[in-house]
Design a protein around this motif. Structure first.
Motif, mmCIF file in Angstrom:
data_model
loop_
_atom_site.group_PDB
_atom_site.id
_atom_site.type_symbol
_atom_site.label_atom_id
_atom_site.label_comp_id
_atom_site.label_asym_id
_atom_site.label_seq_id
_atom_site.Cartn_x
_atom_site.Cartn_y
_atom_site.Cartn_z
ATOM 1 N N ALA A 54 -7.935 9.794 -3.056
ATOM 2 C CA ALA A 54 -9.322 9.805 -1.908
ATOM 3 C C ALA A 54 -8.586 10.153 -0.349
ATOM 4 O O ALA A 54 -8.433 8.927 0.096
ATOM 5 C CB ALA A 54 -10.066 8.837 -1.838
ATOM 6 N N ARG A 99 -9.025 0.774 8.167
ATOM 7 C CA ARG A 99 -9.492 0.347 6.961
ATOM 8 C C ARG A 99 -8.502 -0.476 5.936
ATOM 9 O O ARG A 99 -8.760 -1.187 5.389
ATOM 10 C CB ARG A 99 -10.241 1.314 5.753
ATOM 11 N N SER A 100 -7.349 -0.318 6.486
ATOM 12 C CA SER A 100 -6.193 -0.925 5.577
ATOM 13 C C SER A 100 -6.101 -2.186 6.235
ATOM 14 O O SER A 100 -6.571 -2.528 7.280
ATOM 15 C CB SER A 100 -4.894 -0.167 5.978
ATOM 16 N N ASP A 108 -9.696 11.008 2.274
ATOM 17 C CA ASP A 108 -10.404 10.585 3.640
ATOM 18 C C ASP A 108 -10.314 9.075 3.610
ATOM 19 O O ASP A 108 -10.101 8.594 4.870
ATOM 20 C CB ASP A 108 -11.879 10.990 3.311
ATOM 21 N N GLN A 109 -9.949 8.241 2.840
ATOM 22 C CA GLN A 109 -9.692 6.795 2.780
ATOM 23 C C GLN A 109 -8.320 6.692 3.377
ATOM 24 O O GLN A 109 -8.126 5.705 4.222
ATOM 25 C CB GLN A 109 -10.021 6.328 1.587
ATOM 26 N N VAL A 110 -7.468 7.508 2.974
ATOM 27 C CA VAL A 110 -5.989 7.396 3.254
ATOM 28 C C VAL A 110 -5.955 7.580 4.831
ATOM 29 O O VAL A 110 -5.159 7.071 5.566
ATOM 30 C CB VAL A 110 -5.075 8.197 2.442
ATOM 31 N N LEU A 152 -7.898 6.816 7.159
ATOM 32 C CA LEU A 152 -8.653 5.853 7.977
ATOM 33 C C LEU A 152 -7.562 4.833 8.188
ATOM 34 O O LEU A 152 -7.544 3.789 7.474
ATOM 35 C CB LEU A 152 -9.788 5.266 7.337
ATOM 36 N N ASP A 153 -7.117 4.610 9.434
ATOM 37 C CA ASP A 153 -6.042 3.325 9.889
ATOM 38 C C ASP A 153 -6.785 2.054 9.763
ATOM 39 O O ASP A 153 -6.112 1.139 9.682
ATOM 40 C CB ASP A 153 -5.148 3.876 10.867
ATOM 41 N N GLY A 191 -2.223 11.093 4.804
ATOM 42 C CA GLY A 191 -3.255 11.624 4.472
ATOM 43 C C GLY A 191 -2.750 13.078 4.282
ATOM 44 O O GLY A 191 -3.382 13.628 3.493
ATOM 45 N N TRP A 204 0.869 -1.130 -0.097
ATOM 46 C CA TRP A 204 0.051 0.153 -0.030
ATOM 47 C C TRP A 204 0.908 1.412 -0.060
ATOM 48 O O TRP A 204 0.593 2.004 -0.826
ATOM 49 C CB TRP A 204 -1.014 0.051 1.183
ATOM 50 N N HIS A 252 -0.831 6.648 9.226
ATOM 51 C CA HIS A 252 -1.982 7.226 8.075
ATOM 52 C C HIS A 252 -2.567 8.790 8.124
ATOM 53 O O HIS A 252 -2.685 9.330 7.183
ATOM 54 C CB HIS A 252 -3.017 6.246 8.416
#
Length: 160
Positions: free
Chosen positions: A68, A77-78, A70-72, A74-75, A113, A51, A109
């Motif tokens: 994105a 979700r990885s 906002d996705q990065v 989010l720790d 981000g 990743w 993260h």
């Protein structure tokens, strides 16, 4: 191959051909009282490194479309984050080093981000500077060091 060799190889051997790598199982910790380490942890760490490599390739590459952010940020979700808040928590949650690892992963993260936000704002040079040095690079290093310490603790004391 013991987990320390595996981890050093994964950190430094990005150009090696898979055929040149040792073909030993990665799921057993070394030592006289070898215990299996959670294979999901190895998979999660490898996924995290992939990743990170994809993110950096994207920031350094020619593509200009937005990432994105906002996705990065989010720790959880990885792949590594899901392990840290799932099976890793179940297995290692009582260890102080595990709490430290979760904190360092979240910090990583956050800095990733921030680099993505700079990239999305058209500040590509700033995003690259953030990724190649500064807080992002330090967070990445702390994450690797803490993973190593966690595995050492999980391995327990060696019998002579």
């Amino acid at each position: 191959m013991d987990w320390k060799k595996w981890f050093r190889r994964e950190r430094t051997d990005t150009a090696a051909d898979d055929n040149e790598r040792e073909e030993e199982p990665l799921t057993v910790l070394p030592g006289a009282t070898s215990r299996p380490i959670d294979l999901d942890a190895i998979d999660a760490i490898e996924a995290h490194m992939r990743w990170k490599a994809r993110l950096e390739a994207r920031l350094f590459g020619a593509k200009k479309d937005l990432i994105a952010a906002d996705q990065v940020f989010l720790d959880k979700r990885s792949t590594l984050g899901r392990w840290l808040y799932g099976r890793g928590q179940e297995r290692f949650g009582t260890l102080d080093t595990f709490s430290e690892l979760r904190r360092h992963h979240a910090e990583f993260h956050r800095y990733a981000g921030q680099a993505v936000l700079a990239f999305n704002a058209g500040q590509r040079d700033e995003a690259i500077r953030m990724v190649t040095g500064g807080d992002y690079a330090r967070a990445s290093q702390r994450l690797r060091q803490t993973i190593t310490r966690l595995f050492e603790e999980a391995e327990g004391p060696r019998k002579a």
